[in-house]
Scaffold this active site. Structure first.
Site, PDB file in Angstrom:
ATOM      1  N   SER A  30       0.822  -1.210   0.000  1.00  0.00           N
ATOM      2  CA  SER A  30       0.000   0.000   0.000  1.00  0.00           C
ATOM      3  C   SER A  30       0.858   1.263   0.000  1.00  0.00           C
ATOM      4  O   SER A  30       1.872   1.342   0.680  1.00  0.00           O
ATOM      5  CB  SER A  30      -0.894  -0.006   1.240  1.00  0.00           C
ATOM      6  OG  SER A  30      -1.649   1.174   1.290  1.00  0.00           O
ATOM      7  N   LYS A  54      -3.537   2.578  -2.179  1.00  0.00           N
ATOM      8  CA  LYS A  54      -3.201   3.597  -1.169  1.00  0.00           C
ATOM      9  C   LYS A  54      -4.235   3.596  -0.044  1.00  0.00           C
ATOM     10  O   LYS A  54      -5.427   3.383  -0.296  1.00  0.00           O
ATOM     11  CB  LYS A  54      -3.171   4.959  -1.883  1.00  0.00           C
ATOM     12  CG  LYS A  54      -2.963   6.152  -0.974  1.00  0.00           C
ATOM     13  CD  LYS A  54      -1.561   6.194  -0.385  1.00  0.00           C
ATOM     14  CE  LYS A  54      -1.443   7.218   0.749  1.00  0.00           C
ATOM     15  NZ  LYS A  54      -0.331   6.914   1.653  1.00  0.00           N
ATOM     16  N   GLY A  81       0.976  10.706   5.146  1.00  0.00           N
ATOM     17  CA  GLY A  81      -0.169  11.018   6.008  1.00  0.00           C
ATOM     18  C   GLY A  81      -1.532  10.896   5.348  1.00  0.00           C
ATOM     19  O   GLY A  81      -2.352  11.812   5.467  1.00  0.00           O
ATOM     20  N   CYS A 139      -0.379   3.169  10.715  1.00  0.00           N
ATOM     21  CA  CYS A 139       0.275   4.324  10.097  1.00  0.00           C
ATOM     22  C   CYS A 139       0.873   5.236  11.168  1.00  0.00           C
ATOM     23  O   CYS A 139       0.145   5.715  12.039  1.00  0.00           O
ATOM     24  CB  CYS A 139      -0.728   5.112   9.254  1.00  0.00           C
ATOM     25  SG  CYS A 139       0.049   6.523   8.472  1.00  0.00           S
ATOM     26  N   LYS A 174      -3.163  -5.004   8.971  1.00  0.00           N
ATOM     27  CA  LYS A 174      -1.749  -4.632   8.818  1.00  0.00           C
ATOM     28  C   LYS A 174      -1.202  -4.088  10.122  1.00  0.00           C
ATOM     29  O   LYS A 174      -1.665  -3.071  10.640  1.00  0.00           O
ATOM     30  CB  LYS A 174      -1.598  -3.593   7.705  1.00  0.00           C
ATOM     31  CG  LYS A 174      -0.154  -3.238   7.426  1.00  0.00           C
ATOM     32  CD  LYS A 174       0.000  -2.583   6.090  1.00  0.00           C
ATOM     33  CE  LYS A 174       1.416  -2.205   5.790  1.00  0.00           C
ATOM     34  NZ  LYS A 174       1.525  -1.508   4.514  1.00  0.00           N
ATOM     35  N   ILE A 200       5.528  -5.738   8.117  1.00  0.00           N
ATOM     36  CA  ILE A 200       5.264  -4.620   9.002  1.00  0.00           C
ATOM     37  C   ILE A 200       4.966  -3.345   8.202  1.00  0.00           C
ATOM     38  O   ILE A 200       5.372  -3.232   7.036  1.00  0.00           O
ATOM     39  CB  ILE A 200       6.496  -4.335   9.925  1.00  0.00           C
ATOM     40  CG1 ILE A 200       7.755  -4.063   9.109  1.00  0.00           C
ATOM     41  CG2 ILE A 200       6.695  -5.427  10.911  1.00  0.00           C
ATOM     42  CD1 ILE A 200       8.979  -3.654   9.946  1.00  0.00           C
ATOM     43  N   ASN A 201       4.281  -2.405   8.863  1.00  0.00           N
ATOM     44  CA  ASN A 201       4.225  -1.046   8.356  1.00  0.00           C
ATOM     45  C   ASN A 201       5.558  -0.382   8.754  1.00  0.00           C
ATOM     46  O   ASN A 201       6.456  -1.048   9.260  1.00  0.00           O
ATOM     47  CB  ASN A 201       3.015  -0.318   8.963  1.00  0.00           C
ATOM     48  CG  ASN A 201       2.528   0.813   8.060  1.00  0.00           C
ATOM     49  OD1 ASN A 201       3.327   1.567   7.507  1.00  0.00           O
ATOM     50  ND2 ASN A 201       1.225   0.933   7.913  1.00  0.00           N
ATOM     51  N   GLY A 253      11.426  -3.876   3.486  1.00  0.00           N
ATOM     52  CA  GLY A 253      12.782  -3.907   2.942  1.00  0.00           C
ATOM     53  C   GLY A 253      13.047  -4.982   1.916  1.00  0.00           C
ATOM     54  O   GLY A 253      14.208  -5.230   1.573  1.00  0.00           O
TER      55      GLY A 253
END
Ligand SMILES: Cc1cc2nc3c(=O)[nH]c(=O)nc-3n(C[C@H](O)[C@H](O)[C@H](O)COP(=O)(O)O)c2cc1C
Length: 314
Positions: A30, A54, A81, A139, A174, A200-201, A253
């Protein structure tokens, strides 16, 4: 040598009546390819396992003040954001395009309150072109909502169960790495009915401009992604897989097929590619090809044969 191509299909929602089958385990994460439409012009999107769009909220949002991106050693710090077109425009403008695609599209949803998550979810009910929901409770770049839900097991469970009650679509939750014990949150959302979890986020971070004597990002804090976070993400996947019985999607990553294979051997059923696609847009396609090549070279018939291969065997 194997005669047939290895089977790369993965089931991401085995407990869900509809299921969520991907042709291969590689998804675009995302926030990386917007709604996938422009991205489809530069990369072979149909060759992916899934596209995650998104993060989308009830109303359109402009996002955080600029600058919103800064490079770090081995990584990228972002504070976008939740800039997005809002759920109504997504349904009107993007979903009809997705409905003509073969590749499943998963809608990443975000909100400031549980009611907002539920309202966004309800609007997606019955909309053609959408195969699942990814609930972003992780987030780090917004002042309210988002990660707030992902760091508290009770809140994480509550938002998951309310979203599950509002949809017939499979729900992936998530998770945030900004927690003391990822297993606690993973178990909480599994207990609340999550069909799968993704992790992970980004990790919370900041950079300071020493000449200006102030933070580089307009929002001060951002989320770290890219190669720098891979070992952290891999370990969290490894830990989460030990405790849950739903599919885990690894992210963080991943830049090549070997990275993706590490996550799969840690126990991830699928992987998401983020920052790597910002530098090389079609890297997710080559990662999928690389996984297939590895299986072929090793004489492995089915990707599921190596999921969790590096877990402790006790
Ligand atoms: C520019 C940017 C925007 C992102 N936007 C979102 C988002 O809207 N929703 C979300 O759940 N994750 C978002 N993420 C997080 C990624 O999906 C992914 O979890 C994270 O970047 C770690 O993967 P990577 O190291 O492969 O990038 C974003 C990441 C980046 C770099």
């Amino acid at each position: 040598m194997m005669k047939n191509s290895p089977d790369l299909r993965v089931q991401l929602a085995p407990r869900h009546p509809r299921g969520l089958i991907l042709a291969n385990p590689v998804m675009i994460a995302s926030g990386i390819a917007g709604y996938g439409v422009e991205y489809a012009e530069i990369a072979d999107i149909q060759a992916l396992g899934a596209v995650v769009c998104k993060g989308t909220t009830l109303k359109p949002r402009e996002g955080n003040p600029q600058p919103r991106l800064v490079e770090t050693a081995g990584g990228l710090l972002n504070s976008i954001g939740w800039e997005n077109i809002g759920i109504d425009a997504l349904i009107e403008e993007k979903a009809p395009i997705w409905a003509s695609w073969q590749v499943p599209v998963i809608v990443n949803i975000a909100g400031e309150t549980i009611d907002e998550y539920v309202a966004v979810t309800s609007k997606l009910e019955g909309v053609p072109g959408i195969s699942g929901i990814e609930l972003n409770i992780s987030c780090p770049n917004v002042s309210s909502g988002g990660m707030e839900f992902g760091v508290d097991p009770q809140l994480a469970a509550q938002v998951t169960s309310e979203v599950k009650a509002a949809t017939t679509l499979p729900v992936i939750v998530k998770l945030s790495p900004n927690v003391a014990d990822i297993r606690e949150i993973a178990l909480a959302v599994e207990g609340a009915g999550a069909d799968a979890i993704s992790l992970i986020n980004t990790l919370k971070g900041m950079v300071i401009d020493i000449n200006k004597r102030k933070p580089c990002l307009g929002n001060t804090v951002g989320g770290l992604s890219g190669p720098a976070i891979k070992p952290v993400a891999l370990h969290m996947v490894f830990e989460a897989v030990k405790v849950v019985h739903i599919p885990v999607i690894g992210c963080g990553g991943i830049a090549c097929a070997e990275d993706a294979l590490e996550f799969i051997m840690a126990g991830a059923s699928a992987v998401q590619i983020g920052t790597a696609c910002l530098t090389i847009p079609d890297s997710c396609v080559s990662i999928s090809e690389g996984i297939e090549r590895f299986l072929r070279e090793k004489g492995i018939n089915n990707i599921t044969d190596i999921v969790g291969a590096a877990q402790d065997k006790s």
